[in-house]
Design an enzyme around this catalytic site. Structure first.
Site, PDB file in Angstrom:
ATOM      1  CE  LYS A 183      -3.971  -2.070   2.278  1.00 26.48           C
ATOM      2  NZ  LYS A 183      -4.544  -2.472   3.562  1.00 26.48           N
ATOM      3  CD  GLN A 210      -3.609  -4.297   6.635  1.00 23.72           C
ATOM      4  OE1 GLN A 210      -3.477  -3.360   5.862  1.00 23.72           O
ATOM      5  NE2 GLN A 210      -4.275  -5.385   6.324  1.00 23.72           N
ATOM      6  CG  ASP A 222     -10.005   0.329   5.048  1.00 27.53           C
ATOM      7  OD1 ASP A 222      -9.821   0.014   3.859  1.00 27.53           O
ATOM      8  OD2 ASP A 222      -9.330  -0.115   5.992  1.00 27.53           O
TER       9      ASP A 222
END
Ligand code: NAP
Length: 294
Positions: free
Chosen positions: A54, A98, A121
């Site tokens: 990422k 994460q 997200d």
């Protein structure tokens, strides 16, 4: 019929190129550089690889990557404090924590303290709710990637019979909401669905997000259907090695479907591309600028 392959690598590279161009214009014309903070708690090897990929993609798109690596012993209160600082930092437009988190930390409590405007997200309850009632929202990356891949085959999904297998908060439910927003007729299936093959056979568009290797069989598909396979399953292969397969029995499905995503190389590459898109969008909204032309 041999299905057309929906090449996620090509579609995602195209999207990443457009995001990179838009980031360049934003920097040149407005002096704004979108920034994303990726927070990793602990040393889960798979998470470390995701986070590295990422951060690399963020830098390649010309954005700022602010990595925060915290020890596995981090408490919920300590992680909340890190997020509060990132919420307050104007150079940070997107925050991604994460998952999974170490067991002493409840992920719901963490997602709830992320500023919804920086929730790239799309997991914050406010964004989930906005998506459900049809308001503009930060949308989860993998579901958004699925929709973009489906639209690379069918520019309009309106009126299509769409069947989603899986109802997780990360994939199944948001992808179903997005399909509804695209005016598809949506059926959501799960482990208690009766006669799953029969329901799948109704689908013009089938999205499989189950987490079971090659679970959806070729004879479950309507001939000519478009199949988006979200699954990532590691299975043994000869010589003690492993390989990655999806949730759909690809070789069989390819004989029946009209178009299908491969695994790997389908939905996977779209997730990071959509994260970049979300970060760009978040930066524009936060700076009061028009939505990027991507
Ligand atoms: P999850 O949270 O485990 O959810 C799986 C869903 O599948 C559940 O709703 C479950 O139903 C349903 N299911 C399980 N067995 C079933 C059966 N026999 N028949 C019908 N439905 C069944 O998984 P997830 O997080 O959504 O992930 C799904 C897959 O996508 C995994 O392979 C994951 O690795 C992959 N994934 C890929 C990406 C990417 O970037 N490509 C991103 C995220 C996830 P119940 O609700 O009834 O239990």
């Amino acid at each position: 019929m041999i299905a057309r392959i929906i090449d996620g690598k090509t579609v995602s590279a195209d999207l990443r190129g457009k995001v990179t161009d838009a980031v360049h214009r934003l920097r040149r014309d407005r002096g704004v550089v979108p920034g994303i903070a990726v927070v990793l708690v602990g040393e889960n090897p798979a998470s470390q690889v995701y986070v590295r990929n990422k951060s690399k993609a963020v830098a390649e798109a010309g954005m700022h990557a602010f990595d925060r690596k915290l020890p596995a012993s981090t408490s919920e209160a300590e992680l909340c404090a890190v997020i509060a600082a990132l919420n307050a930092d104007e150079t940070v437009n997107g925050i991604l924590v994460q998952l999974p988190l170490p067991k002493q930390i409840d992920p719901h409590n963490i997602i709830a303290v992320i500023d919804p405007a920086k929730d790239v997200d799309g997991f914050h309850p406010l964004n989930v709710g906005r998506l459900a009632i049809g308001l503009p929202a930060m949308v989860p990356c993998t579901p958004l990637g699925c929709i973009l891949l489906a639209k690379s085959v069918h520019p309009s999904l309106a009126g299509m019979e769409a069947v989603v297998v899986g109802r997780s908060n990360i994939v199944g439910k948001p992808v179903a909401q997005l399909l509804l927003a695209e005016n598809a007729t949506v059926t959501i299936c799960h482990s208690k669905t009766r006669d799953l093959p029969e329901v799948c056979r109704r689908a013009d568009l089938l999205i499989a997000a189950i987490g079971k290797p090659e679970f959806v069989r070729g004879h479950w598909l309507k001939p000519g259907a478009t199949v988006i396979d979200v699954g990532i399953n590691r299975v043994p292969r000869e010589g003690g090695k492993t390989r990655i397969v999806g949730d759909v029995a690809f070789a069989e499905a390819r004989e029946v479907a009209g178009a299908i995503t491969p695994v790997p190389g389908g939905v996977g590459p779209m997730t990071i591309a959509c994260l970049l898109l979300n970060t760009l969008r978040a930066a524009c909204i936060q700076k009061g600028l028009p939505a990027p032309n991507v």
